[in-house]
Enzyme design. Structure first.
Site, mmCIF file in Angstrom:
data_model
loop_
_atom_site.group_PDB
_atom_site.id
_atom_site.type_symbol
_atom_site.label_atom_id
_atom_site.label_comp_id
_atom_site.label_asym_id
_atom_site.label_seq_id
_atom_site.Cartn_x
_atom_site.Cartn_y
_atom_site.Cartn_z
ATOM 1 N N GLU A 17 8.579 -6.400 0.108
ATOM 2 C CA GLU A 17 7.309 -5.676 -0.101
ATOM 3 C C GLU A 17 6.728 -5.260 1.250
ATOM 4 O O GLU A 17 6.666 -6.052 2.183
ATOM 5 C CB GLU A 17 6.321 -6.581 -0.844
ATOM 6 C CG GLU A 17 4.984 -5.907 -1.092
ATOM 7 C CD GLU A 17 4.049 -6.743 -1.948
ATOM 8 O OE1 GLU A 17 4.483 -7.262 -3.002
ATOM 9 O OE2 GLU A 17 2.874 -6.880 -1.559
ATOM 10 N N HIS A 77 3.551 0.267 -6.032
ATOM 11 C CA HIS A 77 2.481 -0.521 -6.643
ATOM 12 C C HIS A 77 1.386 0.459 -7.070
ATOM 13 O O HIS A 77 1.197 1.503 -6.431
ATOM 14 C CB HIS A 77 1.891 -1.510 -5.638
ATOM 15 C CG HIS A 77 2.847 -2.588 -5.223
ATOM 16 N ND1 HIS A 77 2.445 -3.881 -4.985
ATOM 17 C CD2 HIS A 77 4.192 -2.576 -5.000
ATOM 18 C CE1 HIS A 77 3.486 -4.614 -4.644
ATOM 19 N NE2 HIS A 77 4.557 -3.837 -4.633
ATOM 20 N N HIS A 152 -4.626 -17.117 -11.484
ATOM 21 C CA HIS A 152 -5.389 -16.081 -10.779
ATOM 22 C C HIS A 152 -6.777 -16.643 -10.459
ATOM 23 O O HIS A 152 -7.336 -17.394 -11.254
ATOM 24 C CB HIS A 152 -5.490 -14.842 -11.694
ATOM 25 C CG HIS A 152 -6.221 -13.699 -11.067
ATOM 26 N ND1 HIS A 152 -7.511 -13.366 -11.408
ATOM 27 C CD2 HIS A 152 -5.854 -12.820 -10.097
ATOM 28 C CE1 HIS A 152 -7.899 -12.311 -10.688
ATOM 29 N NE2 HIS A 152 -6.904 -11.966 -9.898
ATOM 30 N N LYS A 275 7.161 -6.588 8.844
ATOM 31 C CA LYS A 275 7.941 -7.090 9.975
ATOM 32 C C LYS A 275 9.331 -7.484 9.466
ATOM 33 O O LYS A 275 9.518 -7.720 8.265
ATOM 34 C CB LYS A 275 7.274 -8.338 10.574
ATOM 35 C CG LYS A 275 5.943 -8.062 11.232
ATOM 36 C CD LYS A 275 6.189 -7.773 12.701
ATOM 37 C CE LYS A 275 5.002 -7.211 13.439
ATOM 38 N NZ LYS A 275 3.771 -7.913 13.308
HETATM 39 C C1 LIG Z 1 3.290 -9.189 -6.669
HETATM 40 C C2 LIG Z 1 1.871 -8.720 -6.446
HETATM 41 C C3 LIG Z 1 1.641 -7.461 -5.908
HETATM 42 C C4 LIG Z 1 0.329 -6.999 -5.700
HETATM 43 N N1 LIG Z 1 0.143 -5.745 -5.152
HETATM 44 C C5 LIG Z 1 -1.112 -5.263 -5.000
HETATM 45 C C6 LIG Z 1 -1.334 -3.932 -4.512
HETATM 46 O O1 LIG Z 1 -0.397 -3.209 -4.184
HETATM 47 N N2 LIG Z 1 -2.612 -3.491 -4.400
HETATM 48 C C7 LIG Z 1 -3.679 -4.263 -4.748
HETATM 49 O O2 LIG Z 1 -4.822 -3.788 -4.618
HETATM 50 N N3 LIG Z 1 -3.513 -5.521 -5.203
HETATM 51 C C8 LIG Z 1 -2.254 -6.041 -5.343
HETATM 52 N N4 LIG Z 1 -2.069 -7.311 -5.834
HETATM 53 C C9 LIG Z 1 -3.247 -8.149 -6.111
HETATM 54 C C10 LIG Z 1 -3.816 -7.919 -7.534
HETATM 55 O O3 LIG Z 1 -4.296 -6.595 -7.654
HETATM 56 C C11 LIG Z 1 -4.966 -8.904 -7.749
HETATM 57 O O4 LIG Z 1 -4.467 -10.222 -7.800
HETATM 58 C C12 LIG Z 1 -5.913 -8.598 -8.903
HETATM 59 O O5 LIG Z 1 -7.079 -9.416 -8.731
HETATM 60 C C13 LIG Z 1 -5.353 -8.886 -10.278
HETATM 61 O O6 LIG Z 1 -4.402 -7.984 -10.637
HETATM 62 P P1 LIG Z 1 -3.507 -8.224 -11.951
HETATM 63 O O7 LIG Z 1 -2.655 -7.067 -12.100
HETATM 64 O O8 LIG Z 1 -2.890 -9.571 -11.939
HETATM 65 O O9 LIG Z 1 -4.679 -8.207 -13.072
HETATM 66 P P2 LIG Z 1 -4.756 -8.708 -14.564
HETATM 67 O O10 LIG Z 1 -3.426 -9.058 -15.119
HETATM 68 O O11 LIG Z 1 -5.578 -7.708 -15.297
HETATM 69 O O12 LIG Z 1 -5.565 -10.079 -14.425
HETATM 70 C C14 LIG Z 1 -6.798 -10.141 -13.711
HETATM 71 C C15 LIG Z 1 -7.656 -11.262 -14.293
HETATM 72 O O13 LIG Z 1 -8.083 -10.914 -15.616
HETATM 73 C C16 LIG Z 1 -7.549 -11.803 -16.603
HETATM 74 N N5 LIG Z 1 -7.038 -10.964 -17.685
HETATM 75 C C17 LIG Z 1 -5.858 -10.288 -17.696
HETATM 76 N N6 LIG Z 1 -5.729 -9.569 -18.812
HETATM 77 C C18 LIG Z 1 -6.868 -9.779 -19.539
HETATM 78 C C19 LIG Z 1 -7.350 -9.286 -20.778
HETATM 79 N N7 LIG Z 1 -6.620 -8.419 -21.506
HETATM 80 N N8 LIG Z 1 -8.579 -9.705 -21.210
HETATM 81 C C20 LIG Z 1 -9.318 -10.566 -20.462
HETATM 82 N N9 LIG Z 1 -8.912 -11.060 -19.272
HETATM 83 C C21 LIG Z 1 -7.711 -10.667 -18.810
HETATM 84 C C22 LIG Z 1 -6.459 -12.613 -15.917
HETATM 85 O O14 LIG Z 1 -6.339 -13.927 -16.443
HETATM 86 C C23 LIG Z 1 -6.922 -12.608 -14.456
HETATM 87 O O15 LIG Z 1 -7.848 -13.627 -14.213
HETATM 88 C C24 LIG Z 1 -0.778 -7.822 -6.037
HETATM 89 C C25 LIG Z 1 -0.543 -9.107 -6.542
HETATM 90 C C26 LIG Z 1 0.757 -9.567 -6.742
HETATM 91 C C27 LIG Z 1 0.985 -10.967 -7.266
#
Ligand SMILES: Cc1cc2nc3c(=O)[nH]c(=O)nc-3n(C[C@H](O)[C@H](O)[C@H](O)COP(=O)(O)OP(=O)(O)OC[C@H]3O[C@@H](n4cnc5c(N)ncnc54)[C@H](O)[C@@H]3O)c2cc1C
Length: 287
Positions: A17, A77, A152, A275
């Site tokens: 990544e 992403h 999370h 890096k």
């Molecule tokens: C591999 C990886 C790559 C990432 N890349 C980026 C990036 O490129 N750019 C960036 O800005 N961030 C990135 N992130 C960070 C990510 O955007 C954050 O962690 C963000 O806060 C949550 O994103 P998510 O897609 O997990 O959200 P979700 O899956 O929507 O979850 C967010 C929160 O809401 C809850 N939730 C999920 N679905 C529901 C639902 N239907 N109803 C109610 N609650 C729900 C979950 O339990 C969680 O607490 C990355 C994280 C990882 C692990």
């Protein structure tokens, strides 16, 4: 190549990544680092989408560089932050037109100054909705989603968070890529619980080599990741010695990766932080 094909064809899926640099010098340096890392034959290189959509175009440009100049599969992403459904669809069409076939579908973090995530007007609230949207408008896309072995930060419990992960998987995700962690047992317990919930897609651990303790401390304070006390003590003792910190961090990552491979993980996703030096040493040791 799409994510599902990659996991069908490869026994072990190595991915790297990166994030889009802000300067031309950064672009040149990143290309050099990636030229080093492609020698380890990563199945794909993913490029992050900056907070609040700040890298909207640069993420796609880097995906083109990865697929064109570096001849590797790219994964872009993409987050729901600040975009209406129409704007999300438009970006997805641009990505597809640019040759991108894999998306890491994310909700994104709350925007600067906001305490909690707020969907844009006409936008989406959670990553499962983005997965559904992608499946609806570009059904053949490869889709990765984020998983959190230590839950999370916003989730009240791991059980609740896992139930939400299941909705992303049921919406059509092809693989889960986890947040960084330093204690393998937490990942292995998470994997077991995913299995119990009927999550059958690959769950790929995310590993961030520690090269700078202060930087890692800032990152873990934001995501609530457990940090082993002994590792912390060793890094603290080396706080004025960058070379020792690097060595300790690489040594820890090698032992983490070796144990994960022995536990049968389908791949490893490296948070390379643009890096190559640490990842190169780790990959030489584990391949
Ligand atoms: C591999 C990886 C790559 C990432 N890349 C980026 C990036 O490129 N750019 C960036 O800005 N961030 C990135 N992130 C960070 C990510 O955007 C954050 O962690 C963000 O806060 C949550 O994103 P998510 O897609 O997990 O959200 P979700 O899956 O929507 O979850 C967010 C929160 O809401 C809850 N939730 C999920 N679905 C529901 C639902 N239907 N109803 C109610 N609650 C729900 C979950 O339990 C969680 O607490 C990355 C994280 C990882 C692990």
């Amino acid at each position: 190549m799409r994510l599902s094909q990659i996991f069908q064809q490869r026994k072990f899926v190595l991915s790297i990544e990166i994030f889009p640099p802000k300067t031309v010098e950064g672009d040149i340096a990143l290309k050099r680092h990636l030229e080093t890392l492609v020698q380890f034959d990563p199945a794909f290189i993913s490029c992050t989408y900056g907070a609040g959509g700040s890298t909207r175009d640069r993420t796609l440009q880097w995906c083109k560089t990865i697929q064109g100049e570096l001849t590797r599969t790219a994964m872009a992403h993409f987050t729901c932050v600040g975009s209406s459904r129409e704007e999300l669809e438009q970006w997805l069409s641009e990505a597809v037109a640019g040759g991108v076939r894999n998306i890491m579908a994310l909700r994104g973090d709350p925007q600067h100054g906001q305490a909690a995530f707020q969907a844009a007007e006409g936008g989406l609230s959670h990553a499962n909705e983005l997965v559904s949207l992608i499946r609806e408008v570009h059904s053949g896309m490869g889709i990765g989603v984020a998983g959190y072995p230590e839950k999370h930060v916003e989730a009240p419990s791991l059980d609740v968070d896992l139930a939400h992960l299941k909705t992303k998987v049921d919406a059509g995700a092809d693989a889960v890529f986890t947040q960084l962690f330093f204690v393998n047992d937490n990942f292995l317990r998470f994997r077991d619980r995913c299995e119990t919930l009927g999550i059958r897609i690959p769950i790929v651990p995310g590993i961030m080599p520690i090269t700078d303790f202060a930087r890692i401390q800032r990152i873990i304070s934001m995501c609530g990741t457990q940090f082993p006390a002994e590792l912390s003590r060793r890094l603290e003792a080396a706080k004025d010695d960058a070379a020792s910190q690097f060595e300790i961090g690489v040594e820890h990552a090698i032992s983490q990766c070796e144990a994960l491979k022995a536990a049968g993980v389908p791949g490893i996703h490296f948070y390379a932080l643009n890096k190559s030096d640490a990842c190169q040493k780790i990959l030489e040791a584990i391949q």
